[in-house]
Design a protein around this motif. Structure first.
Motif, PDB file in Angstrom:
ATOM      1  N   MET A   1       0.780  -1.157  -0.014  1.00 40.96           N
ATOM      2  CA  MET A   1       0.133   0.105   0.178  1.00 40.96           C
ATOM      3  C   MET A   1       1.080   1.224   0.012  1.00 40.96           C
ATOM      4  O   MET A   1       1.758   1.295   0.730  1.00 40.96           O
ATOM      5  CB  MET A   1      -0.931   0.106   1.355  1.00 40.96           C
ATOM      6  CG  MET A   1      -2.168   0.559   1.110  1.00 40.96           C
ATOM      7  SD  MET A   1      -3.103   0.785   2.621  1.00 40.96           S
ATOM      8  CE  MET A   1      -3.496  -0.917   3.400  1.00 40.96           C
ATOM      9  N   ALA A   3       1.829   5.065   0.685  1.00 42.04           N
ATOM     10  CA  ALA A   3       1.569   5.943   1.760  1.00 42.04           C
ATOM     11  C   ALA A   3       0.619   7.026   1.990  1.00 42.04           C
ATOM     12  O   ALA A   3       0.543   7.356   0.749  1.00 42.04           O
ATOM     13  CB  ALA A   3       2.939   6.626   2.519  1.00 42.04           C
ATOM     14  N   THR A  32     -14.264  -1.319   2.814  1.00 44.03           N
ATOM     15  CA  THR A  32     -14.132  -2.811   2.334  1.00 44.03           C
ATOM     16  C   THR A  32     -13.965  -2.740   1.034  1.00 44.03           C
ATOM     17  O   THR A  32     -13.251  -3.655   0.475  1.00 44.03           O
ATOM     18  CB  THR A  32     -15.281  -3.338   2.635  1.00 44.03           C
ATOM     19  OG1 THR A  32     -16.482  -2.679   2.093  1.00 44.03           O
ATOM     20  CG2 THR A  32     -15.777  -3.451   3.962  1.00 44.03           C
ATOM     21  N   LEU A  35      -9.968  -0.116   0.653  1.00 39.54           N
ATOM     22  CA  LEU A  35      -8.610  -0.567   1.174  1.00 39.54           C
ATOM     23  C   LEU A  35      -8.260  -1.869   0.455  1.00 39.54           C
ATOM     24  O   LEU A  35      -7.196  -2.158   0.120  1.00 39.54           O
ATOM     25  CB  LEU A  35      -8.910  -1.177   2.909  1.00 39.54           C
ATOM     26  CG  LEU A  35      -8.805   0.120   3.498  1.00 39.54           C
ATOM     27  CD1 LEU A  35      -9.358  -0.301   5.018  1.00 39.54           C
ATOM     28  CD2 LEU A  35      -7.632   1.092   3.501  1.00 39.54           C
ATOM     29  N   ASP A  36      -9.072  -2.735   0.153  1.00 45.25           N
ATOM     30  CA  ASP A  36      -8.925  -3.736  -0.701  1.00 45.25           C
ATOM     31  C   ASP A  36      -8.132  -3.323  -2.148  1.00 45.25           C
ATOM     32  O   ASP A  36      -7.019  -3.799  -2.577  1.00 45.25           O
ATOM     33  CB  ASP A  36     -10.317  -4.368  -1.034  1.00 45.25           C
ATOM     34  CG  ASP A  36     -10.148  -5.804  -2.090  1.00 45.25           C
ATOM     35  OD1 ASP A  36      -9.023  -6.327  -2.050  1.00 45.25           O
ATOM     36  OD2 ASP A  36     -11.246  -6.432  -2.452  1.00 45.25           O
ATOM     37  N   LYS A  39      -4.631  -2.024  -1.162  1.00 48.86           N
ATOM     38  CA  LYS A  39      -3.314  -3.198  -0.961  1.00 48.86           C
ATOM     39  C   LYS A  39      -2.925  -3.556  -2.583  1.00 48.86           C
ATOM     40  O   LYS A  39      -1.668  -3.926  -2.407  1.00 48.86           O
ATOM     41  CB  LYS A  39      -4.328  -4.302  -0.463  1.00 48.86           C
ATOM     42  CG  LYS A  39      -4.427  -4.100   1.160  1.00 48.86           C
ATOM     43  CD  LYS A  39      -5.095  -4.960   1.884  1.00 48.86           C
ATOM     44  CE  LYS A  39      -5.376  -4.652   3.225  1.00 48.86           C
ATOM     45  NZ  LYS A  39      -5.859  -5.892   4.366  1.00 48.86           N
ATOM     46  N   LEU A  40      -3.615  -3.472  -3.193  1.00 52.23           N
ATOM     47  CA  LEU A  40      -3.116  -3.965  -4.507  1.00 52.23           C
ATOM     48  C   LEU A  40      -2.644  -2.758  -5.354  1.00 52.23           C
ATOM     49  O   LEU A  40      -2.204  -2.911  -6.578  1.00 52.23           O
ATOM     50  CB  LEU A  40      -4.292  -4.667  -5.476  1.00 52.23           C
ATOM     51  CG  LEU A  40      -4.808  -5.780  -4.579  1.00 52.23           C
ATOM     52  CD1 LEU A  40      -6.224  -6.109  -5.396  1.00 52.23           C
ATOM     53  CD2 LEU A  40      -4.031  -6.845  -4.881  1.00 52.23           C
ATOM     54  N   ARG A 118     -15.526  -5.931 -10.596  1.00 47.61           N
ATOM     55  CA  ARG A 118     -14.882  -7.031 -10.222  1.00 47.61           C
ATOM     56  C   ARG A 118     -14.225  -7.802 -11.653  1.00 47.61           C
ATOM     57  O   ARG A 118     -13.815  -8.906 -11.522  1.00 47.61           O
ATOM     58  CB  ARG A 118     -15.952  -8.263  -9.484  1.00 47.61           C
ATOM     59  CG  ARG A 118     -16.273  -7.562  -8.244  1.00 47.61           C
ATOM     60  CD  ARG A 118     -15.221  -7.892  -7.231  1.00 47.61           C
ATOM     61  NE  ARG A 118     -15.315  -6.679  -6.001  1.00 47.61           N
ATOM     62  CZ  ARG A 118     -14.594  -6.985  -4.965  1.00 47.61           C
ATOM     63  NH1 ARG A 118     -13.831  -7.879  -4.690  1.00 47.61           N
ATOM     64  NH2 ARG A 118     -14.849  -6.203  -3.870  1.00 47.61           N
TER      65      ARG A 118
END
Ligand SMILES: Cc1cc2nc3c(=O)[nH]c(=O)nc-3n(C[C@H](O)[C@H](O)[C@H](O)COP(=O)(O)OP(=O)(O)OC[C@H]3O[C@@H](n4cnc5c(N)ncnc54)[C@H](O)[C@@H]3O)c2cc1C
Ligand code: SF4
Ligand code: FES
Ligand code: FES
Lengths: 316, 207
Positions: A1, A3, A32, A35-36, A39-40, A118
């Motif tokens: 992730m 900064a 939800t 953040l998912d 992270k990628l 998705r």
């Protein structure tokens, strides 16, 4: 992730103002989806503005006899609200068909509307994707497209909108209320809220930068039977292949919206008028311009059969 | 319902510690600019104990529990909300601790598997999992148990589910209800039937 700095907003207008002064800032609600994707590193905001705890978590009656649902109301609370269960059962049913108990406890009204596609190539940062990286191309066209759109797509993007809740809101004629940095309020009908991909699939909604969703309002109850059927690869905790949300009155008239077929919840108002004649003419009208891929043409048949099941249930 | 609401206005506002400190994270091409340093103080209660941390804002609640507080009972499976191994109970509600930032939980009351019971005084669900052999490798178990504890409260409170026959009547603790409500917890070993036995015993489902 990557900064980022973090700040809590003190009011809806304060949140919009903060988002406007800091380039690269984003709101965070349940987190939800954001953040998912962070992270990628598909999303990489430099600044997060926490909009929890600024009073947007209430459900109230409107003067017109409808309901105003705060942007931060959790999906669990919305699905369980007494008025929603009684008068807008379609909305409860759509919410309960989505995600898991844990996710619904965090997910919010606004976040759910703004969740991103998705499409597997949107998630794979090694592959071209016009939505993730404008101008890079669309890997899904000619690629794995089983989950993707059959109607309203463009040569730039064939992604679908994954929300179940949005399908119900489309059938219920919801309105999205927002505020901007100057304190200007707007009301956007749900039909105009999500965009078709066109040449800019990265632009997904009618929101302007920094504009905050404050609430979603529902008109006064429409009556009728409220039915949501979702077809998926497993019985729970999976996104829709297709879904049908319908409100059917005693005389067989009603409205219908589809999920899993387009870049936005799919409703074409004139198709509603055909409901008394059965599923086939309705779907023929709704999907008149469909251009499915070889992998997802099954959705055209599946959605017609799903609507037929919904109409049978409504008559029962 | 929301932790941040409880203490009201006093805790709100700018929480950037050490604003003005240069961080070496400016976007390529952009002029090097003083950026606010992204560490944030946060305090919450974990298993009845007040904990104060200063964290990189990126720290998920899951990583704060495991890496900073050394509460390694809570597991990291997928880190993307897809498995339920990281389920903890925050202010009475089960959530996936991997998909939330620790700094978003100022003032919250958090319960992890370590806080539910002790080896000499197991929580009824922990005891039921032992009795019914509700695991094989055990990796999903803390998440399953935390999820089940909060799930039974949701059922008691009358919250509807996808399989509830009507939206207006109180849902009952049936096998179908328990299964649907536990679908956010995946068990890679496939110990589902024993997990179901353990939960239905505590829920009082009759055979
Ligand atoms: C494993 C998994 C399975 C899932 N299954 C389903 C499913 O079957 N069906 C379904 O419908 N969904 C499903 N979801 C998606 C889930 O519903 C969304 O992640 C959730 O609704 C997002 O809400 P949030 O509050 O957490 O949003 P966040 O992640 O906080 O925010 C999402 C976006 O909205 C923006 N935003 C948030 N609040 C506001 C506001 N007030 N104004 C303006 N912008 C705002 C944020 O900046 C961000 O861009 C699933 C998710 C996961 C992880
Ligand atoms: S369909 Fe859209 S989201 Fe998927 S790869 Fe193509 S451009 Fe990206
Ligand atoms: S680790 Fe959080 S859901 Fe899998
Ligand atoms: S017991 Fe091994 S994953 Fe569930």
């Amino acid at each position: 992730m990557k900064a980022f700095s973090y700040q809590r907003a003190t009011s809806p207008m304060d949140a919009a103002a903060k988002a406007t002064v800091t380039p690269g800032a984003r709101f965070i609600a349940g987190g939800t989806n954001l953040l998912d994707l962070m992270k990628l590193e598909i999303e990489a905001p430099t600044h997060l503005i926490d909009v929890n705890g600024i009073g947007l978590d209430k459900i109230e009656k409107t003067e017109e006899g409808g309901l105003r649902i705060g942007a931060l109301v959790r999906n669990t609370d919305l699905a369980a609200h007494e008025d929603v269960r009684r008068d807008y059962g379609l909305l409860s049913r759509a919410l309960l068909a989505g995600a898991s108990g844990q996710l619904r406890n965090k997910a919010t009204t606004a976040g759910n509307l703004l969740q991103r596609t998705r499409c597997p190539y949107f998630y794979d940062t090694q592959q071209p994707c016009n939505k993730r990286k404008p101008g890079s191309g669309c890997s899904a066209i000619g690629g794995v497209s089983r989950q993707l759109a059959v109607v309203g797509a463009s040569p730039a993007c064939i992604a679908t909108h994954p929300s179940d809740m949005a399908v119900a809101l489309r059938a219920l004629d919801a309105v999205v209320e927002t505020v901007d940095a100057k304190g200007m309020a707007r009301a956007i009908p749900i039909a105009d809220f999500h965009r078709l991909p066109g040449e800019t699939p990265d632009v997904e909604t009618a929101l302007t930068p920094g504009e905050l969703i404050t609430a979603v309002t529902l008109p006064k109850p429409a009556g009728g039977k409220h039915i949501y059927h979702k077809v998926r690869d497993r019985a729970s905790y999976a996104f829709a292949l297709v879904s049908v949300g319908a409100i059917v009155q005693k005389d067989g008239s009603g409205r219908v919206a589809l999920g899993g077929v387009a870049h936005k919840p799919w409703r074409v108002e004139p198709a509603d008028a055909l409901l008394r004649r059965g599923a086939k003419p309705v779907i023929e009208h709704l999907l008149a311009d469909a251009q499915p891929t070889a992998e997802n043409s099954f959705k055209v048949t599946l959605v017609e059969r799903t609507l037929a099941a919904v109409l049978a249930e409504a008559r029962a | 319902m929301q932790a941040l609401e409880e203490n009201g206005v006093s805790r709100r506002g700018v929480l950037i510690a050490g604003a003005g400190v240069i961080a070496a994270t400016a976007a390529p091409g952009a002029e090097a600019q003083p950026m606010p340093q992204a560490t944030v103080p946060v305090s919450f209660e974990v298993n009845g104990e007040r904990r104060e941390l200063t964290l990189d804002a990126r720290t998920t609640l899951l990583d704060a529990l495991r890496e900073h507080l050394r509460l390694t009972g809570t597991k990291k499976g997928c880190d993307h909300g897809q498995c339920g191994a990281c389920t903890v109970i925050v202010d009475g509600r089960r959530i996936n601790s991997c998909l939330t930032l620790a700094v978003m939980h100022e003032g919250a009351k958090i319960t992890t598997i370590e806080g539910l019971g002790r080896p000499d005084r197991l929580h009824p669900l922990q005891a039921a999992f032992v009795k019914h052999d509700g695991y094989q490798c055990g990796y999903c178990t803390p998440g399953q148990i935390c999820s089940a504890v909060a799930m039974l409260d949701e059922l008691k409170a009358g919250l509807p589910s996808h399989v509830s026959e009507t939206l207006t009547e109180r849902p009952q603790a049936t096998d179908a209800e328990l299964r649907e409500r536990m679908s956010g917890n995946i068990c890679r070993c496939g110990a589902y039937s024993n997990i179901q036995e353990a939960i239905r015993e505590v829920a009082g489902v009759r055979a």
